[in-house]
Design an enzyme around this catalytic site. Structure first.
Site, mmCIF file in Angstrom:
data_model
loop_
_atom_site.group_PDB
_atom_site.id
_atom_site.type_symbol
_atom_site.label_atom_id
_atom_site.label_comp_id
_atom_site.label_asym_id
_atom_site.label_seq_id
_atom_site.Cartn_x
_atom_site.Cartn_y
_atom_site.Cartn_z
ATOM 1 N N HIS A 50 0.854 -1.183 0.000
ATOM 2 C CA HIS A 50 0.000 0.000 0.000
ATOM 3 C C HIS A 50 0.905 1.253 0.000
ATOM 4 O O HIS A 50 2.015 1.206 0.508
ATOM 5 C CB HIS A 50 -0.887 -0.048 1.257
ATOM 6 C CG HIS A 50 -1.834 1.099 1.386
ATOM 7 N ND1 HIS A 50 -1.446 2.316 1.909
ATOM 8 C CD2 HIS A 50 -3.123 1.226 1.037
ATOM 9 C CE1 HIS A 50 -2.483 3.142 1.877
ATOM 10 N NE2 HIS A 50 -3.512 2.500 1.350
ATOM 11 N N PRO A 51 0.433 2.375 -0.569
ATOM 12 C CA PRO A 51 1.293 3.562 -0.675
ATOM 13 C C PRO A 51 1.937 4.075 0.620
ATOM 14 O O PRO A 51 2.989 4.710 0.556
ATOM 15 C CB PRO A 51 0.343 4.616 -1.266
ATOM 16 C CG PRO A 51 -0.615 3.817 -2.074
ATOM 17 C CD PRO A 51 -0.825 2.541 -1.317
ATOM 18 N N VAL A 52 1.348 3.833 1.782
ATOM 19 C CA VAL A 52 2.011 4.314 3.009
ATOM 20 C C VAL A 52 3.115 3.375 3.495
ATOM 21 O O VAL A 52 3.872 3.736 4.391
ATOM 22 C CB VAL A 52 1.035 4.569 4.201
ATOM 23 C CG1 VAL A 52 0.056 5.666 3.878
ATOM 24 C CG2 VAL A 52 0.356 3.299 4.644
ATOM 25 N N LYS A 53 3.205 2.176 2.923
ATOM 26 C CA LYS A 53 4.191 1.205 3.414
ATOM 27 C C LYS A 53 5.587 1.483 2.827
ATOM 28 O O LYS A 53 5.764 2.435 2.079
ATOM 29 C CB LYS A 53 3.709 -0.218 3.101
ATOM 30 C CG LYS A 53 2.305 -0.524 3.647
ATOM 31 C CD LYS A 53 2.249 -0.563 5.168
ATOM 32 C CE LYS A 53 0.858 -0.426 5.756
ATOM 33 N NZ LYS A 53 -0.071 -1.519 5.493
ATOM 34 N N HIS A 54 6.574 0.625 3.140
ATOM 35 C CA HIS A 54 7.972 0.904 2.744
ATOM 36 C C HIS A 54 8.153 1.053 1.249
ATOM 37 O O HIS A 54 8.898 1.912 0.791
ATOM 38 C CB HIS A 54 8.888 -0.208 3.257
ATOM 39 C CG HIS A 54 9.085 -0.186 4.728
ATOM 40 N ND1 HIS A 54 8.201 -0.770 5.593
ATOM 41 C CD2 HIS A 54 10.043 0.380 5.489
ATOM 42 C CE1 HIS A 54 8.636 -0.573 6.831
ATOM 43 N NE2 HIS A 54 9.747 0.121 6.793
#
Ligand SMILES: *Cc1c(COP(=O)(O)O)cnc(C)c1O
Length: 416
Positions: free
Chosen positions: A213-217
């Protein structure tokens, strides 16, 4: 989203507390503050990422082509795991893990209360019952002692969540799992790049789940993966992501056959070649991005060591933190709420991770869970928030966060 100068916009704050959320609390900010709004986390997309996606769009395969296997191999090379099964989200990966282990009706799976709802939902999809274990108040990682207390004759697996990016106590969890014949799953959606006693996240559990997901690493827009050293579990999850069919279209084309069999009920949880092309390119930057995350966390640790009303989570000596999140604890819920509001007013995108899962209306209604079940998770939830961290957070941003936080705390303290 675009913000026009001189206008006022409403920004919704979610996740402060259940009550406040229901009331849909909102806050007015000027456009100047919004122009510099610093989110707690966001994707980083560079020109070469865009080129990689465009190249995939020009290729013969938009989905389940060569890029899926290439991405799986790259994540395996990074983590040291043997098999990777890429799917459409981290949530699908958790579902696939529960399927692969044969979790079904009447089975219990122990999950930490302090996590994103998807950790427990994967159990529910398979008809199993999530049983919530409390967390250690110093680290907010699942407490092995409480896991041991929650084991019954129906328990089949434990899902450990590497909260914020710090790996759990895998030695203790493995001991408990082996003693009771349980599977050990790592929800490592926060911890890509973390280590425990020098061993990499991805090799610490029977199955390890990642999210892109875009907030992950690293991101693929939406996407997830399960890695494992067990070839049978990997094969089951490959079928599961493709309707329960034993081969994929590309394999059949290569073998010159049209024939296939659906041997079990599965889903369409496939990830596309377009997404995996992005994931492969992002993964190349992960080592640099991890260094940046750790550098920022180091600055915060130094700056916030001696505060009177707040403290960082405790870092265990035998682990390397991957810092998906940087979480602060406050002396009380009242202080947290006040500081939270002041930080948002200053354009700092603080956020709360997480509401204990069993307090969500679904879990209360369907399973009858109620407040009091996991006191440490509930206490933590009322007093924590997450500060901005990530490869896009500059030194100037870090200074701004530190200064804003000190100011907010000082203002709140002077009114206490
Ligand atoms: C992000 C996340 C998930 C779900 O991943 P998606 O890719 O958004 O479906 C699951 N568990 C945890 C702990 C997460 O942070």
């Amino acid at each position: 989203m675009r913000f026009r100068r001189g206008r006022w916009r409403e920004i919704q704050i979610v996740g402060i507390s259940m009550k406040q959320r229901q009331n849909t609390m909102s806050l007015l900010l000027s456009s100047d503050a919004l122009a510099a709004f610093l989110p707690y986390g966001r994707q980083r997309i560079e020109e070469d990422d865009i080129e990689a996606v465009v190249a995939a769009l020009r290729s013969d395969w938009l989905t389940t082509g060569p890029k899926v296997g290439e991405f799986e191999a790259a994540v395996c090379a990074f983590t040291g795991a043997q098999y990777g099964v890429a799917v459409s989200s981290g949530t699908a990966a958790l579902h696939a893990a529960m399927y692969a282990l044969g979790i079904g009706s009447g089975d219990e799976v122990i999950v930490p209360a302090m996590t994103f709802a998807a950790t427990a939902n994967g159990v529910v999809y398979q008809g199993g019952t999530p049983v919530f274990a409390d967390v250690d108040p110093e680290t907010l990682l699942i407490d092995p002692m409480d896991v041991a207390r929650k084991i019954t004759a129906k328990t089949k697996a434990i899902i450990a969540v590497d909260y914020a990016g710090q790996p759990c106590d895998y030695e203790a969890l493995r001991g408990i799992a082996d003693q009771h014949g349980l599977a050990l799953v790592a929800d490592a959606c926060h911890a890509l790049g973390g280590t425990y006693t020098g061993r990499k996240v991805g090799t610490l559990a029977d199955l390890t789940v990642f999210s892109f997901h875009p907030v992950k690493h690293i991101t693929t827009g939406e996407g997830g993966m399960v890695v494992t050293d067990n070839p049978e579990l990997a094969a089951r999850m490959r079928r599961f992501r493709n309707h329960g069919i034993d081969t994929d279209y590309r394999q059949r084309e290569a073998e010159g056959t049209w024939y296939y069999e659906m041997t079990d009920i599965g889903f369409n949880y496939r990830i596309s070649d377009i997404q995996c092309a992005l994931g492969i390119n992002q993964l190349r930057k992960l080592p640099t991005w991890l260094m940046r995350r750790r550098k920022i966390a180091g600055c915060y640790n130094d700056a916030f060591r001696d505060l009177s009303m707040a403290s960082p989570l405790v870092l265990m000596a035998n682990r390397e933190h991957a810092y998906h999140l940087y979480v602060m604890r406050h002396a009380s819920g009242v202080i947290r709420d006040k500081v939270f509001r002041k930080m948002r007013e200053m354009g700092i995108g603080v956020n709360v991770h997480y509401i204990p899962v069993y307090l969500h209306p679904y879990y209360r209604r369907v399973y009858g869970y109620a407040p009091g079940l996991c006191p440490e998770a509930e206490r933590a939830f009322s007093a924590i928030f997450t500060l901005p961290i990530g490869p896009g957070v500059s030194d100037a941003d870090v200074e701004r966060v530190v200064a804003s936080y000190r100011r907010a705390l000082a203002e709140v303290e002077s009114h206490e």
